[in-house]
Design a protein around this motif. Structure first.
Motif, mmCIF file in Angstrom:
data_model
loop_
_atom_site.group_PDB
_atom_site.id
_atom_site.type_symbol
_atom_site.label_atom_id
_atom_site.label_comp_id
_atom_site.label_asym_id
_atom_site.label_seq_id
_atom_site.Cartn_x
_atom_site.Cartn_y
_atom_site.Cartn_z
ATOM 1 N N SER A 1 9.508 -17.341 2.571
ATOM 2 C CA SER A 1 8.805 -17.337 1.281
ATOM 3 C C SER A 1 7.735 -18.415 1.217
ATOM 4 O O SER A 1 7.596 -19.257 2.119
ATOM 5 C CB SER A 1 9.804 -17.536 0.137
ATOM 6 O OG SER A 1 10.220 -18.888 0.071
ATOM 7 N N GLU B 1 12.774 -13.051 -2.449
ATOM 8 C CA GLU B 1 12.694 -11.827 -1.658
ATOM 9 C C GLU B 1 13.338 -10.706 -2.454
ATOM 10 O O GLU B 1 14.126 -10.954 -3.373
ATOM 11 C CB GLU B 1 13.398 -11.989 -0.310
ATOM 12 C CG GLU B 1 12.815 -13.049 0.595
ATOM 13 C CD GLU B 1 13.545 -13.104 1.931
ATOM 14 O OE1 GLU B 1 13.625 -12.061 2.610
ATOM 15 O OE2 GLU B 1 14.039 -14.193 2.284
ATOM 16 N N LYS B 2 13.057 -9.477 -2.088
ATOM 17 C CA LYS B 2 13.478 -8.306 -2.861
ATOM 18 C C LYS B 2 14.980 -8.288 -3.138
ATOM 19 O O LYS B 2 15.410 -8.066 -4.271
ATOM 20 C CB LYS B 2 13.050 -7.032 -2.138
ATOM 21 C CG LYS B 2 13.352 -5.754 -2.919
ATOM 22 C CD LYS B 2 12.851 -4.534 -2.159
ATOM 23 C CE LYS B 2 13.163 -3.255 -2.957
ATOM 24 N NZ LYS B 2 12.713 -2.045 -2.215
ATOM 25 N N GLU C 1 4.208 -13.103 -1.190
ATOM 26 C CA GLU C 1 4.259 -11.839 -0.460
ATOM 27 C C GLU C 1 3.524 -11.954 0.888
ATOM 28 O O GLU C 1 3.987 -11.434 1.915
ATOM 29 C CB GLU C 1 3.636 -10.730 -1.311
ATOM 30 C CG GLU C 1 4.424 -10.431 -2.578
ATOM 31 C CD GLU C 1 3.688 -9.501 -3.528
ATOM 32 O OE1 GLU C 1 2.537 -9.127 -3.212
ATOM 33 O OE2 GLU C 1 4.256 -9.149 -4.578
ATOM 34 N N GLU C 2 2.400 -12.652 0.879
ATOM 35 C CA GLU C 2 1.616 -12.831 2.101
ATOM 36 C C GLU C 2 2.393 -13.623 3.149
ATOM 37 O O GLU C 2 2.442 -13.248 4.334
ATOM 38 C CB GLU C 2 0.306 -13.544 1.762
ATOM 39 C CG GLU C 2 -0.575 -13.860 2.957
ATOM 40 C CD GLU C 2 -1.799 -14.680 2.584
ATOM 41 O OE1 GLU C 2 -2.519 -15.098 3.504
ATOM 42 O OE2 GLU C 2 -2.034 -14.905 1.375
ATOM 43 N N HIS C 3 3.020 -14.722 2.721
ATOM 44 C CA HIS C 3 3.736 -15.568 3.666
ATOM 45 C C HIS C 3 5.002 -14.888 4.171
ATOM 46 O O HIS C 3 5.386 -15.056 5.338
ATOM 47 C CB HIS C 3 4.056 -16.925 3.032
ATOM 48 C CG HIS C 3 4.300 -18.003 4.034
ATOM 49 N ND1 HIS C 3 5.560 -18.483 4.319
ATOM 50 C CD2 HIS C 3 3.444 -18.669 4.853
ATOM 51 C CE1 HIS C 3 5.466 -19.417 5.247
ATOM 52 N NE2 HIS C 3 4.207 -19.559 5.593
ATOM 53 N N LEU C 4 5.650 -14.109 3.311
ATOM 54 C CA LEU C 4 6.803 -13.323 3.749
ATOM 55 C C LEU C 4 6.391 -12.342 4.838
ATOM 56 O O LEU C 4 7.086 -12.171 5.845
ATOM 57 C CB LEU C 4 7.405 -12.553 2.563
ATOM 58 C CG LEU C 4 8.403 -13.303 1.669
ATOM 59 C CD1 LEU C 4 8.697 -12.487 0.411
ATOM 60 C CD2 LEU C 4 9.696 -13.585 2.429
ATOM 61 N N SER C 5 5.242 -11.704 4.627
ATOM 62 C CA SER C 5 4.747 -10.727 5.601
ATOM 63 C C SER C 5 4.385 -11.393 6.923
ATOM 64 O O SER C 5 4.635 -10.845 8.008
ATOM 65 C CB SER C 5 3.526 -10.002 5.030
ATOM 66 O OG SER C 5 2.963 -9.115 5.969
ATOM 67 N N LEU C 6 3.811 -12.590 6.850
ATOM 68 C CA LEU C 6 3.378 -13.290 8.058
ATOM 69 C C LEU C 6 4.538 -13.883 8.853
ATOM 70 O O LEU C 6 4.564 -13.809 10.081
ATOM 71 C CB LEU C 6 2.410 -14.423 7.680
ATOM 72 C CG LEU C 6 0.992 -14.030 7.252
ATOM 73 C CD1 LEU C 6 0.274 -15.239 6.685
ATOM 74 C CD2 LEU C 6 0.214 -13.457 8.432
ATOM 75 N N GLY D 1 8.164 -14.073 7.508
ATOM 76 C CA GLY D 1 9.531 -13.764 7.117
ATOM 77 C C GLY D 1 10.125 -14.799 6.183
ATOM 78 O O GLY D 1 11.276 -14.685 5.748
ATOM 79 N N GLN E 1 1.321 -13.562 -5.127
ATOM 80 C CA GLN E 1 0.688 -12.874 -3.997
ATOM 81 C C GLN E 1 0.817 -13.672 -2.697
ATOM 82 O O GLN E 1 1.001 -13.099 -1.623
ATOM 83 C CB GLN E 1 -0.782 -12.612 -4.310
ATOM 84 C CG GLN E 1 -0.998 -11.524 -5.356
ATOM 85 C CD GLN E 1 -2.458 -11.325 -5.691
ATOM 86 O OE1 GLN E 1 -3.300 -12.189 -5.434
ATOM 87 N NE2 GLN E 1 -2.773 -10.184 -6.288
#
Length: 215
Positions: free
Chosen positions: A51, A198-199, A42-47, A49, A39
């Motif tokens: 990982s 990442e995806k 995902e949070e750091h990627l969202s904040l 870009g 989780q």
């Protein structure tokens, strides 16, 4: 009288067997660590870009403490708790400890037992963070090997990063093997969970958790 004694013996044997079986199984803490690391990625990627590998360790630590507090058998969760304070508060004044400083997380369970968690981010090579993990395990072993049963386990978690799923798992296994070879007096249960950085990336992260206990 004899029947009562036999019952007590059976109950003690059952508890001993159950304890051994549990030592070879994941627990709620391990599952929570894996879930939190994924989780936080995902949070750091969202904040940003980027990982979780590029995140400060305290982000994982704070997120993990909040998730652990939600577990039914957990009373309190402390972060950055001084080792000397733990020794004093739990009346472990005779404990011979090899490392002072602070532990990342200290859990106080509802049954008044405790556990330490040390959090490390991504290990990229032998040395560096791996040596720091050795120091953390030495500190945890001071508690779990103590005569006092207040601390019967501790945890170390870290992330391994590599290109390709097989390569990432192999790299994690190499680090785990090095750690176990250096701490043969301890029982170390390992648990891993792999996921993509990442995806659409071919880079994989391995959430790795070691539970430290007496043999």
């Amino acid at each position: 009288m004899k029947s009562q004694q036999n019952k007590i013996v059976r109950e003690k044997l059952h508890e001993r067997v159950s304890r051994v079986l549990r030592s070879y199984m994941p627990d709620d803490i391990i599952e929570t660590i894996h879930k939190t690391i994924i989780q936080t990625n995902e949070e750091h990627l969202s904040l940003t870009g980027y990982s979780v590998s590029f995140a400060p360790e305290y982000l994982i630590t704070v997120n993990l403490a909040k998730q652990i507090k939600k577990l039914n058998d957990v009373g309190y969760v402390y972060m950055e708790w001084n080792i000397e304070d733990i020794i004093y508060s739990d009346n472990l004044k005779n404990l011979k400890h090899t490392r002072n400083g602070k532990c990342d997380i200290c859990i106080v369970f509802n049954d008044n037992t405790n556990a330490i968690i040390e959090v490390k981010n991504t290990i990229t090579q032998v040395g560096g963070k791996l040596k720091s993990i050795y120091k953390d395990i030495h500190r945890i072993s001071d508690f779990v090997l103590n005569e006092n049963e207040l601390f019967n386990k501790g945890y170390v978690c870290f992330i391994v990063k590599a290109r390709g799923e097989e390569n990432a798992l192999s790299k994690a296994d190499k680090y785990i093997s090095d750690i176990k070879n250096n701490f043969q007096k301890l029982f170390i249960y390992e648990d891993k969970k792999i996921f993509k950085e990442e995806k659409d990336s071919d880079m994989y992260l391995v959430s790795t958790v070691l539970r430290i206990q007496k043999k």
